[in-house]
Motif scaffolding. Structure first.
Motif, mmCIF file in Angstrom:
data_model
loop_
_atom_site.group_PDB
_atom_site.id
_atom_site.type_symbol
_atom_site.label_atom_id
_atom_site.label_comp_id
_atom_site.label_asym_id
_atom_site.label_seq_id
_atom_site.Cartn_x
_atom_site.Cartn_y
_atom_site.Cartn_z
ATOM 1 N N CYS A 142 0.818 -1.308 0.003
ATOM 2 C CA CYS A 142 -0.052 -0.015 0.163
ATOM 3 C C CYS A 142 0.685 1.315 0.090
ATOM 4 O O CYS A 142 0.448 2.238 -0.647
ATOM 5 C CB CYS A 142 -0.708 0.002 1.150
ATOM 6 S SG CYS A 142 -2.143 -1.333 1.254
ATOM 7 N N ARG A 143 2.170 1.227 0.837
ATOM 8 C CA ARG A 143 2.690 2.303 0.957
ATOM 9 C C ARG A 143 3.325 2.616 -0.512
ATOM 10 O O ARG A 143 3.513 3.730 -0.976
ATOM 11 C CB ARG A 143 3.819 2.032 1.973
ATOM 12 C CG ARG A 143 4.747 3.259 2.304
ATOM 13 C CD ARG A 143 5.732 3.161 3.188
ATOM 14 N NE ARG A 143 5.177 2.875 4.521
ATOM 15 C CZ ARG A 143 5.311 1.690 5.157
ATOM 16 N NH1 ARG A 143 5.895 0.668 4.593
ATOM 17 N NH2 ARG A 143 4.503 1.338 6.242
ATOM 18 N N ALA A 144 3.899 1.637 -1.113
ATOM 19 C CA ALA A 144 4.502 1.736 -2.546
ATOM 20 C C ALA A 144 3.618 2.301 -3.600
ATOM 21 O O ALA A 144 3.886 3.100 -4.321
ATOM 22 C CB ALA A 144 5.007 0.428 -2.994
ATOM 23 N N ALA A 145 2.289 1.768 -3.592
ATOM 24 C CA ALA A 145 1.324 2.644 -4.620
ATOM 25 C C ALA A 145 1.084 3.825 -4.303
ATOM 26 O O ALA A 145 1.002 4.652 -5.077
ATOM 27 C CB ALA A 145 0.152 1.557 -4.304
ATOM 28 N N ILE A 146 0.804 4.302 -2.961
ATOM 29 C CA ILE A 146 0.758 5.635 -2.525
ATOM 30 C C ILE A 146 1.898 6.536 -2.930
ATOM 31 O O ILE A 146 1.443 7.527 -3.464
ATOM 32 C CB ILE A 146 0.225 5.689 -1.297
ATOM 33 C CG1 ILE A 146 -1.113 5.124 -0.656
ATOM 34 C CG2 ILE A 146 0.175 7.253 -0.828
ATOM 35 C CD1 ILE A 146 -1.555 4.941 0.653
ATOM 36 N N GLU A 147 2.854 6.182 -2.776
ATOM 37 C CA GLU A 147 4.360 7.065 -3.190
ATOM 38 C C GLU A 147 4.437 7.111 -4.748
ATOM 39 O O GLU A 147 4.264 8.098 -5.028
ATOM 40 C CB GLU A 147 5.403 6.033 -2.745
ATOM 41 C CG GLU A 147 5.530 6.029 -1.238
ATOM 42 C CD GLU A 147 6.784 5.106 -0.696
ATOM 43 O OE1 GLU A 147 7.524 4.594 -1.665
ATOM 44 O OE2 GLU A 147 6.909 4.900 0.344
ATOM 45 N N SER A 148 3.945 6.085 -5.283
ATOM 46 C CA SER A 148 3.843 6.215 -6.929
ATOM 47 C C SER A 148 3.033 6.882 -7.294
ATOM 48 O O SER A 148 3.220 7.957 -8.204
ATOM 49 C CB SER A 148 3.663 4.663 -7.500
ATOM 50 O OG SER A 148 3.595 4.924 -8.783
ATOM 51 N N LEU A 149 1.517 7.000 -6.671
ATOM 52 C CA LEU A 149 0.706 7.900 -7.130
ATOM 53 C C LEU A 149 1.284 9.391 -6.588
ATOM 54 O O LEU A 149 0.962 10.313 -7.713
ATOM 55 C CB LEU A 149 -0.551 7.801 -5.993
ATOM 56 C CG LEU A 149 -1.761 8.785 -6.382
ATOM 57 C CD1 LEU A 149 -2.248 8.813 -7.565
ATOM 58 C CD2 LEU A 149 -2.739 8.179 -5.128
ATOM 59 N N ALA A 150 1.881 9.681 -5.749
ATOM 60 C CA ALA A 150 2.284 10.974 -5.270
ATOM 61 C C ALA A 150 3.358 11.484 -6.191
ATOM 62 O O ALA A 150 3.129 12.524 -6.456
ATOM 63 C CB ALA A 150 2.827 11.133 -3.869
ATOM 64 N N GLU A 151 4.205 10.540 -6.178
ATOM 65 C CA GLU A 151 5.374 11.143 -7.207
ATOM 66 C C GLU A 151 5.009 11.111 -8.737
ATOM 67 O O GLU A 151 5.586 12.172 -9.302
ATOM 68 C CB GLU A 151 6.569 10.215 -7.293
ATOM 69 C CG GLU A 151 8.046 10.606 -7.675
ATOM 70 C CD GLU A 151 8.984 9.753 -7.565
ATOM 71 O OE1 GLU A 151 9.915 9.723 -8.340
ATOM 72 O OE2 GLU A 151 8.962 8.600 -6.713
ATOM 73 N N ASN A 152 4.248 10.243 -9.136
ATOM 74 C CA ASN A 152 3.977 10.503 -10.414
ATOM 75 C C ASN A 152 2.878 11.225 -10.830
ATOM 76 O O ASN A 152 2.603 11.909 -12.067
ATOM 77 C CB ASN A 152 3.502 9.041 -11.003
ATOM 78 C CG ASN A 152 4.692 8.205 -11.076
ATOM 79 O OD1 ASN A 152 5.423 8.389 -12.336
ATOM 80 N ND2 ASN A 152 4.816 6.962 -10.475
ATOM 81 N N PHE A 153 1.966 11.931 -9.837
ATOM 82 C CA PHE A 153 1.125 13.084 -9.999
ATOM 83 C C PHE A 153 1.770 14.027 -10.272
ATOM 84 O O PHE A 153 1.443 14.919 -11.187
ATOM 85 C CB PHE A 153 0.307 13.120 -9.035
ATOM 86 C CG PHE A 153 -0.703 14.260 -8.901
ATOM 87 C CD1 PHE A 153 -1.757 14.353 -9.571
ATOM 88 C CD2 PHE A 153 -0.206 15.598 -8.176
ATOM 89 C CE1 PHE A 153 -2.649 15.364 -9.664
ATOM 90 C CE2 PHE A 153 -1.052 16.668 -8.373
ATOM 91 C CZ PHE A 153 -2.479 16.475 -8.991
ATOM 92 N N SER A 154 3.104 14.342 -9.869
ATOM 93 C CA SER A 154 3.863 15.470 -9.972
ATOM 94 C C SER A 154 4.661 15.339 -11.569
ATOM 95 O O SER A 154 4.449 16.072 -12.319
ATOM 96 C CB SER A 154 5.122 15.495 -8.903
ATOM 97 O OG SER A 154 5.934 16.388 -9.328
#
Length: 321
Positions: A142-154
């Motif tokens: 879950c942490r990896a998915a959320i990190e990917s969401l945050a970074e790739n949103f940018s």
């Protein structure tokens, strides 16, 4: 230019990039990737010394950016003289941001955890992150998915839209070229440490404004999400963002972590090697569940709506000036 970015974001938000079109002609990123591969194969010679390979990497980046920007500028000018040219230009520009695909990939992790448990979640998250999936428990997935969401949103949404607003189709395309080069050759492997140096440093530079804007959008979005905290998001950014290994990724990750009251980043394993890293959102909950992925998606959707609204406002202001 911001008007183009505004409409491109709306079109991509609704339709994404059609699978049938990808099967027929590929995607701008795949075209750019082929050019990068050719430059890497031809100019990154292992017989050259470190300094020579670095110089060739600088030249390769310049060629990549020049070819991509020139092709996009020519396409923009041609499209604008065709019947329905502005509509065709918007459709071309809509291929550059990746709102819909980012959301679907992250949502797929939550769905996999619900339907197939941990193993399915590991498989789904391995499609969007580079860390070793077999070592991830459910919270780490879950942490990896959320990190990917945050970074790739940018990187995948705000940055191409921002540079499109600054430089039109050519600006957005040049950004995608630089970002793709960083992902392909901008890492510290024996082959690419020298040749990819320019791509990595340039990518850090051009992502600086988008990462800060992304953090601000997450802070603002927190006002509209139940149990999210704009104040905690601001505190997390000010406290934690500068401690991230990346000069940019820490900003959206810290903002999202603080807003949702969770902990992101921290130690992780890549290629069998443990990477020590500080948590973003220090003091937040480290034990995450698929519900946290869904809350992060909701925060990102609101932030995306705010981004579209911001670009619409900027386009209107410029139009009135």
């Amino acid at each position: 230019m911001f008007l183009l970015a505004f409409f491109a974001l709306i079109v991509e938000r609704i339709f994404g990039y059609p699978d049938w079109l990808f099967r027929r002609i590929g995607h701008p990123v795949t075209w750019i990737g082929k050019l990068i591969s050719r430059l890497d194969a031809g100019w990154n010679r292992e017989t050259d010394d470190f300094a020579a390979r670095r110089r060739m990497g600088v030249l390769a980046l310049a060629v990549l950016l020049g070819v991509t920007a020139a092709a996009a500028l020519m396409a923009e000018r041609v499209l604008l003289v065709l019947p329905f040219g502005p509509i065709l230009l918007v459709l071309a520009a809509a291929s550059l941001p990746a709102q819909k695909s980012l959301e679907s990939h992250v949502e797929a992790v939550a769905d996999a955890l619900r339907k197939g448990g941990l193993e399915a979640g590991r498989k789904a998250v391995s499609m969007i992150v580079g860390r070793d999936p077999e070592k991830l428990d459910e919270a780490a997935v879950c942490r990896a998915a959320i990190e990917s969401l945050a970074e790739n949103f940018s990187d995948g949404v705000v940055a191409p839209a921002f540079w499109m607003g600054v430089g039109g189709l050519a600006g957005g395309a040049a950004y995608k070229a630089a970002n793709t080069a960083d992902s392909m050759i901008g890492h510290r492997s024996p082959r690419h440490e020298a040749f990819g140096w320019a791509a990595a440093r340039f990518d850090d530079l051009i992502n600086l404004p988008a990462s800060r804007l992304s953090a601000l959008l997450f802070v603002m979005a927190a006002f509209f999400i139940d149990r999210a905290s704009p104040g905690n998001a601001i505190r997390a950014v000010l406290r934690d963002a500068r401690h991230h290994r990346s000069p940019n990724a820490g900003w959206p990750e810290a903002a999202m972590a603080g807003a949702l009251g969770i902990a992101l980043a921290g130690p992780r394993s890549y290629g069998g090697q443990m990477i020590e890293a500080r948590f973003m959102g220090e003091g937040g909950r480290p034990e995450l569940t698929r519900d946290d992925i869904l809350r992060a998606l909701k925060l990102a959707r609101v932030a995306d709506g705010l981004l579209i609204g911001l670009f619409g406002l900027l386009a209107w202001i410029i139009w009135q000036a």
